[in-house]
Design a protein around this motif. Structure first.
Motif, PDB file in Angstrom:
ATOM      1  N   THR A  38       0.797  -1.228   0.000  1.00  0.00           N
ATOM      2  CA  THR A  38       0.000   0.000   0.000  1.00  0.00           C
ATOM      3  C   THR A  38       0.831   1.281   0.000  1.00  0.00           C
ATOM      4  O   THR A  38       0.338   2.340  -0.363  1.00  0.00           O
ATOM      5  N   GLY A  39       2.078   1.193   0.467  1.00  0.00           N
ATOM      6  CA  GLY A  39       2.906   2.388   0.565  1.00  0.00           C
ATOM      7  C   GLY A  39       2.594   3.219   1.794  1.00  0.00           C
ATOM      8  O   GLY A  39       3.180   4.274   2.007  1.00  0.00           O
ATOM      9  N   ALA A  40       1.667   2.750   2.632  1.00  0.00           N
ATOM     10  CA  ALA A  40       1.285   3.469   3.850  1.00  0.00           C
ATOM     11  C   ALA A  40       2.280   3.177   4.976  1.00  0.00           C
ATOM     12  O   ALA A  40       2.912   2.125   5.015  1.00  0.00           O
ATOM     13  N   SER A  41       2.398   4.100   5.901  1.00  0.00           N
ATOM     14  CA  SER A  41       3.279   3.936   7.046  1.00  0.00           C
ATOM     15  C   SER A  41       2.828   2.757   7.901  1.00  0.00           C
ATOM     16  O   SER A  41       1.638   2.525   8.097  1.00  0.00           O
ATOM     17  N   LYS A  42       3.809   2.024   8.433  1.00  0.00           N
ATOM     18  CA  LYS A  42       3.500   0.915   9.341  1.00  0.00           C
ATOM     19  C   LYS A  42       3.475   1.379  10.795  1.00  0.00           C
ATOM     20  O   LYS A  42       3.267   0.584  11.697  1.00  0.00           O
ATOM     21  N   GLY A  43       3.713   2.663  11.027  1.00  0.00           N
ATOM     22  CA  GLY A  43       3.632   3.210  12.383  1.00  0.00           C
ATOM     23  C   GLY A  43       4.942   3.184  13.156  1.00  0.00           C
ATOM     24  O   GLY A  43       4.951   3.394  14.358  1.00  0.00           O
ATOM     25  N   PHE A  44       6.059   2.939  12.458  1.00  0.00           N
ATOM     26  CA  PHE A  44       7.353   3.041  13.125  1.00  0.00           C
ATOM     27  C   PHE A  44       8.421   3.445  12.119  1.00  0.00           C
ATOM     28  O   PHE A  44       8.204   3.395  10.910  1.00  0.00           O
TER      29      PHE A  44
END
Length: 84
Positions: A38-44
Motif C-alpha cells: 500500500t505504501g502506507a506507514s506501518k507506524g514506526f
C-alpha cells in the motif's frame, strides 16, 4: 546511534519526524517503514544520529511524548546481527 521510533501516527511524515529530532542535534538518516503493497506507514521508523550524546538526549526527552496525537516510544535500535 540508531533509534527506533514506535507508535507513530500513520499520517506522520518523515519530514515531521526529522524536524522533531533536529532540535536535539544532527541527523544522519530518517526513515519511516512503509507497507510494500500500500505504501502506507506501518507506524514506526528509524532515526540515525551520529553523536551518541545527542541521540541519548533525544531518546530520553522524546520517549513518551505526543506527536500527531500519538504517544511515541523511542529506544535504541537493536542491530539485526545481534538478534541472530
Amino acid at each position: 546511534m540508531k533509534l527506533l521510533i514506535r507508535n507513530l501516527n500513520r499520517a506522520t511524515t518523515e519530514d515531521q519526524l526529522k524536524t522533531l529530532f533536529l532540535s536535539y542535534g544532527s541527523i544522519q538518516s530518517c526513515t519511516l517503514v512503509l507497507d510494500k503493497v500500500t505504501g502506507a506507514s506501518k507506524g514506526f521508523g528509524f532515526v540515525e544520529m551520529p553523536d551518541n550524546g545527542e541521540a541519548k538526549k533525544a531518546m530520553k526527552s522524546l520517549n513518551g511524548t505526543a506527536l500527531d496525537e500519538s504517544i511515541i516510544r523511542v529506544k535504541k535500535a537493536e542491530d539485526k546481527a545481534s538478534k541472530e
